[in-house]
Design a protein around this motif. Structure first.
Motif, PDB file in Angstrom:
ATOM      1  N   ALA A   1      21.137  22.839  -0.430  1.00 61.53           N
ATOM      2  CA  ALA A   1      19.955  23.676  -0.205  1.00 61.53           C
ATOM      3  C   ALA A   1      20.312  25.151  -0.134  1.00 61.53           C
ATOM      4  O   ALA A   1      19.458  26.019  -0.353  1.00 61.53           O
ATOM      5  CB  ALA A   1      19.252  23.237   1.074  1.00 61.53           C
ATOM      6  N   ALA A   2      21.578  25.457   0.149  1.00 59.04           N
ATOM      7  CA  ALA A   2      22.003  26.853   0.198  1.00 59.04           C
ATOM      8  C   ALA A   2      21.906  27.510  -1.173  1.00 59.04           C
ATOM      9  O   ALA A   2      21.921  28.741  -1.279  1.00 59.04           O
ATOM     10  CB  ALA A   2      23.429  26.938   0.731  1.00 59.04           C
ATOM     11  N   TYR A   3      21.814  26.704  -2.228  1.00 56.04           N
ATOM     12  CA  TYR A   3      21.723  27.230  -3.587  1.00 56.04           C
ATOM     13  C   TYR A   3      20.304  27.141  -4.148  1.00 56.04           C
ATOM     14  O   TYR A   3      20.092  27.320  -5.347  1.00 56.04           O
ATOM     15  CB  TYR A   3      22.687  26.469  -4.498  1.00 56.04           C
ATOM     16  CG  TYR A   3      24.122  26.533  -4.028  1.00 56.04           C
ATOM     17  CD1 TYR A   3      24.916  27.627  -4.317  1.00 56.04           C
ATOM     18  CD2 TYR A   3      24.656  25.500  -3.264  1.00 56.04           C
ATOM     19  CE1 TYR A   3      26.237  27.699  -3.872  1.00 56.04           C
ATOM     20  CE2 TYR A   3      25.977  25.556  -2.814  1.00 56.04           C
ATOM     21  CZ  TYR A   3      26.755  26.652  -3.111  1.00 56.04           C
ATOM     22  OH  TYR A   3      28.051  26.714  -2.661  1.00 56.04           O
ATOM     23  N   ALA A   4      19.353  26.881  -3.277  1.00 56.90           N
ATOM     24  CA  ALA A   4      17.968  26.714  -3.746  1.00 56.90           C
ATOM     25  C   ALA A   4      17.426  27.988  -4.380  1.00 56.90           C
ATOM     26  O   ALA A   4      16.690  27.930  -5.377  1.00 56.90           O
ATOM     27  CB  ALA A   4      17.080  26.277  -2.587  1.00 56.90           C
TER      28      ALA A   4
ATOM     29  N   ALA B   1      18.029  18.711   7.289  1.00 55.40           N
ATOM     30  CA  ALA B   1      18.978  19.818   7.415  1.00 55.40           C
ATOM     31  C   ALA B   1      18.834  20.789   6.255  1.00 55.40           C
ATOM     32  O   ALA B   1      18.909  22.009   6.442  1.00 55.40           O
ATOM     33  CB  ALA B   1      20.401  19.278   7.481  1.00 55.40           C
ATOM     34  N   GLY B   2      18.619  20.268   5.051  1.00 52.17           N
ATOM     35  CA  GLY B   2      18.449  21.135   3.900  1.00 52.17           C
ATOM     36  C   GLY B   2      17.149  21.916   3.952  1.00 52.17           C
ATOM     37  O   GLY B   2      17.104  23.093   3.574  1.00 52.17           O
TER      38      GLY B   2
ATOM     39  N   ALA C   1      18.715  18.836  -3.576  1.00 52.22           N
ATOM     40  CA  ALA C   1      19.654  19.526  -2.692  1.00 52.22           C
ATOM     41  C   ALA C   1      20.311  18.505  -1.774  1.00 52.22           C
ATOM     42  O   ALA C   1      19.722  18.062  -0.790  1.00 52.22           O
ATOM     43  CB  ALA C   1      18.939  20.606  -1.893  1.00 52.22           C
ATOM     44  N   LEU C   2      21.551  18.123  -2.126  1.00 47.83           N
ATOM     45  CA  LEU C   2      22.299  17.130  -1.368  1.00 47.83           C
ATOM     46  C   LEU C   2      23.226  17.803  -0.354  1.00 47.83           C
ATOM     47  O   LEU C   2      23.736  18.893  -0.609  1.00 47.83           O
ATOM     48  CB  LEU C   2      23.160  16.288  -2.313  1.00 47.83           C
ATOM     49  CG  LEU C   2      22.442  15.344  -3.273  1.00 47.83           C
ATOM     50  CD1 LEU C   2      23.403  14.894  -4.360  1.00 47.83           C
ATOM     51  CD2 LEU C   2      21.906  14.137  -2.522  1.00 47.83           C
ATOM     52  N   PRO C   3      23.499  17.140   0.770  1.00 46.44           N
ATOM     53  CA  PRO C   3      24.526  17.655   1.674  1.00 46.44           C
ATOM     54  C   PRO C   3      25.901  17.479   1.048  1.00 46.44           C
ATOM     55  O   PRO C   3      26.174  16.461   0.406  1.00 46.44           O
ATOM     56  CB  PRO C   3      24.364  16.791   2.929  1.00 46.44           C
ATOM     57  CG  PRO C   3      23.724  15.525   2.441  1.00 46.44           C
ATOM     58  CD  PRO C   3      22.861  15.915   1.279  1.00 46.44           C
TER      59      PRO C   3
ATOM     60  N   GLY D   1      11.181  17.717 -14.714  1.00 44.36           N
ATOM     61  CA  GLY D   1      12.578  17.336 -14.874  1.00 44.36           C
ATOM     62  C   GLY D   1      13.260  17.229 -13.528  1.00 44.36           C
ATOM     63  O   GLY D   1      12.679  17.566 -12.494  1.00 44.36           O
ATOM     64  N   VAL D   2      14.500  16.765 -13.530  1.00 51.26           N
ATOM     65  CA  VAL D   2      15.279  16.586 -12.305  1.00 51.26           C
ATOM     66  C   VAL D   2      16.649  17.201 -12.528  1.00 51.26           C
ATOM     67  O   VAL D   2      17.283  16.970 -13.565  1.00 51.26           O
ATOM     68  CB  VAL D   2      15.433  15.087 -11.949  1.00 51.26           C
ATOM     69  CG1 VAL D   2      16.216  14.932 -10.651  1.00 51.26           C
ATOM     70  CG2 VAL D   2      14.066  14.419 -11.819  1.00 51.26           C
ATOM     71  N   ALA D   3      17.157  17.957 -11.548  1.00 57.94           N
ATOM     72  CA  ALA D   3      18.476  18.586 -11.673  1.00 57.94           C
ATOM     73  C   ALA D   3      19.209  18.531 -10.343  1.00 57.94           C
ATOM     74  O   ALA D   3      18.627  18.771  -9.288  1.00 57.94           O
ATOM     75  CB  ALA D   3      18.338  20.035 -12.129  1.00 57.94           C
ATOM     76  N   LEU D   4      20.516  18.216 -10.424  1.00 52.91           N
ATOM     77  CA  LEU D   4      21.368  18.176  -9.237  1.00 52.91           C
ATOM     78  C   LEU D   4      22.182  19.446  -9.076  1.00 52.91           C
ATOM     79  O   LEU D   4      22.706  19.708  -7.999  1.00 52.91           O
ATOM     80  CB  LEU D   4      22.339  16.993  -9.330  1.00 52.91           C
ATOM     81  CG  LEU D   4      21.824  15.629  -8.912  1.00 52.91           C
ATOM     82  CD1 LEU D   4      22.809  14.552  -9.326  1.00 52.91           C
ATOM     83  CD2 LEU D   4      21.613  15.588  -7.409  1.00 52.91           C
ATOM     84  N   SER D   5      22.329  20.214 -10.127  1.00 54.51           N
ATOM     85  CA  SER D   5      23.164  21.405 -10.108  1.00 54.51           C
ATOM     86  C   SER D   5      22.365  22.604 -10.578  1.00 54.51           C
ATOM     87  O   SER D   5      21.523  22.491 -11.491  1.00 54.51           O
ATOM     88  CB  SER D   5      24.380  21.209 -11.018  1.00 54.51           C
ATOM     89  OG  SER D   5      25.043  22.424 -11.254  1.00 54.51           O
ATOM     90  N   THR D   6      22.634  23.753  -9.984  1.00 51.29           N
ATOM     91  CA  THR D   6      21.951  24.968 -10.436  1.00 51.29           C
ATOM     92  C   THR D   6      22.319  25.298 -11.883  1.00 51.29           C
ATOM     93  O   THR D   6      21.554  25.948 -12.591  1.00 51.29           O
ATOM     94  CB  THR D   6      22.338  26.155  -9.533  1.00 51.29           C
ATOM     95  OG1 THR D   6      23.761  26.304  -9.522  1.00 51.29           O
ATOM     96  CG2 THR D   6      21.845  25.928  -8.106  1.00 51.29           C
ATOM     97  N   GLN D   7      23.481  24.821 -12.336  1.00 49.21           N
ATOM     98  CA  GLN D   7      23.912  25.095 -13.708  1.00 49.21           C
ATOM     99  C   GLN D   7      23.108  24.338 -14.746  1.00 49.21           C
ATOM    100  O   GLN D   7      23.120  24.698 -15.922  1.00 49.21           O
ATOM    101  CB  GLN D   7      25.397  24.758 -13.857  1.00 49.21           C
ATOM    102  CG  GLN D   7      26.306  25.598 -12.974  1.00 49.21           C
ATOM    103  CD  GLN D   7      27.762  25.173 -13.076  1.00 49.21           C
ATOM    104  OE1 GLN D   7      28.059  24.096 -13.592  1.00 49.21           O
ATOM    105  NE2 GLN D   7      28.670  25.993 -12.581  1.00 49.21           N
TER     106      GLN D   7
END
Length: 474
Positions: free
Chosen positions: A34-37, A53-54, A25-27, A9-15
């Motif tokens: 990436a800080a929420y990885a 950067a991420g 992980a987008l800037p 699957g693919v997810a943009l948000s940790t939620q």
């Protein structure tokens, strides 16, 4: 790729992460995704897609795909993951400074809300039923997921609003619309694009072969004429002003309670349309909607009945039912050209005075505020300048900038703090035959203030103001 994993699957948000997802992980403006990885991995993400950067922010041992720029990769990845859903649909993309929402709903109405999907600023829906969605044009993953879901539910035609932000941020990469529609270009989003030319050039991208197989552009608009003359674009033209266009509205009969007109196409197609929604802009929007549908296999005649039944979108040129001898219209317009078009279209149907309630957003395009005051004063007898979404700015300073634009006009101008109070002032001022036009919020049910979001409803305030007026008269 650093490490190895199989993503399901693919997810943009940790939620929204579920076990097996690839976390994107987008800037961001304030922090990198990436800080929420760590949180994403704790929820079950098996790998991360990010930029250099991420990647530097990720803990050791996390399977990682590193690319130079995530956004251009994300659209094609999402389209591939969901099986290229646009390939099994007829797709129409609509861009323009104003009218995108109304035109998308006109496409849906012309189809009778059958086998029809809509994606836009009022959310997503299929066959008239809502589906979860955010943003005018959702992020790539959600957009492709919506297309796939709509296909599963039987949609055959999907129409989407296409914002300039979405084009610039590559949210639609990975698909090509069957038809792209250009409505108009006004002053907006310069806080994002920087210049009017950059804003126009971003809109132009929709009509390149990368994004649309065919374009329909409004040559009653200067930018539309520019696009039509561009040899690199494959576009047809439409006009309601008698210009030599591929698609034309002729024999236009405008009235206070709607319009009728004939649409003529380049191969001799012709059909007579009626609409209960007043205004020349409605005629133009309908022309673009039915022409686009004709190009994806839904002929003009098949659109007539649905257009005749459609009474409009909530908060878009919405006539509020009131027990009074004057009329009230609510509209979401918050751009100078949109306000000008709306008021000029309504003016001929007003036997009395046109009373406009207007504000301007904070933290956005401050240069347009005097223009909003100028256009509202040019077409109105009374202008009540009030607050819209002042956000972190001083509301009084925003109002002052709008009022500045009204100088030199013959309009009676009021500066009223508080949107609810301004609506009450408008109702108290109204006389028989007048029309109150309240612009800026439309279907929104809140205001964004310095200390947070507070509830607010223009229609509710109108109702309460009328009740107070009637009680005072008893």
């Amino acid at each position: 790729m650093r490490g190895g994993a199989v993503a399901t699957g693919v997810a943009l948000s940790t939620q929204t992460v579920v076990p097996g997802d690839l976390f994107i992980a987008l800037p961001g403006a304030r922090t990198h995704g990436a800080a929420y990885a760590d949180e994403a991995i704790a929820h079950g993400a098996v790998a991360v897609l990010t930029d250099t950067a991420g990647a530097a922010l990720l803990p050791d041992g996390v399977p990682t795909v590193v690319v130079a720029d995530v956004r251009p990769v994300l659209g094609p990845l999402a389209a591939w993951f969901y099986g290229f859903p646009a390939d099994t649909l007829k797709t129409i993309g609509i861009t323009g400074t104003q009218g995108k929402t109304s035109t998308s709903y006109l496409v849906d109405a012309a189809l009778g809300s059958r086998h029809s999907g809509v994606i836009g600023s009022m959310g997503a829906r299929i066959d008239g039923e809502p589906l979860p969605s955010k943003l005018t044009t959702p992020e790539s993953v959600q957009f492709q997921a919506l297309l796939a879901r709509m296909g599963e539910l039987g949609a055959q035609v999907v129409v989407s609003e296409v914002s300039s932000h979405a084009i610039a941020m590559h949210r639609l990469d990975g698909m090509v619309f069957d038809v792209g529609i250009f409505l108009n270009l006004g002053h907006d989003h310069l806080d994002f694009h920087g210049t009017q030319q950059a804003y126009r050039d971003t809109k132009r991208e929709l009509f390149t072969s990368r994004m649309s197989r065919r374009g329909l552009v409004n040559i009653d608009d200067q930018t539309g004429r520019r696009f039509h003359a561009d040899p690199e674009l494959n576009v047809e033209s439409f006009s309601i002003e008698g210009r030599d266009a591929d698609w034309r509205a002729i024999d236009i009969d405008l009235g206070p309670d709607g319009s009728s007109f004939t649409v003529v196409g380049p191969e001799g197609q012709s059909a007579r349309f009626t609409t209960p929604i007043p205004g020349t802009f409605t005629v133009s929007n309908i022309l673009s909607a039915v022409a686009a549908l004709d190009r994806v296999g839904h002929p003009l005649e098949a659109s007539v009945a649905g257009i005749a039944r459609f009474t409009g979108v909530e908060g878009r040129v919405q006539f509020v039912p009131v027990d009074a001898d004057f009329r009230v219209v609510i509209d979401a317009g918050h751009k100078p050209e949109a306000i000008n078009a709306l008021l000029c279209a309504l003016r001929p149907s007003v036997p009395g005075r046109l009373i406009t309630v207007i504000g301007s957003n904070g933290d956005r395009d401050a240069h347009k505020r005097p223009l909003m005051g100028r256009f509202s004063a040019m077409a109105s007898d009374v202008v009540i300048v009030t607050d819209d979404n002042p956000a972190s700015e001083d509301p009084a300073l925003i109002r002052r900038a709008v009022v500045r634009g009204t100088r030199g006009s013959s309009a009676e101008v009021h500066d009223v703090a508080g949107r609810a109070e301004a609506i009450h002032v408008a109702v108290d001022l109204a006389r028989a035959g007048d029309m109150i036009v309240i612009v800026g919020k439309g279907d929104e049910r809140h205001q964004i203030m310095a200390d947070g979001i507070v509830p607010h409803s223009d229609p509710d305030e109108v109702e309460w103001a009328l009740a107070r007026r009637r009680a005072a008269a008893d």
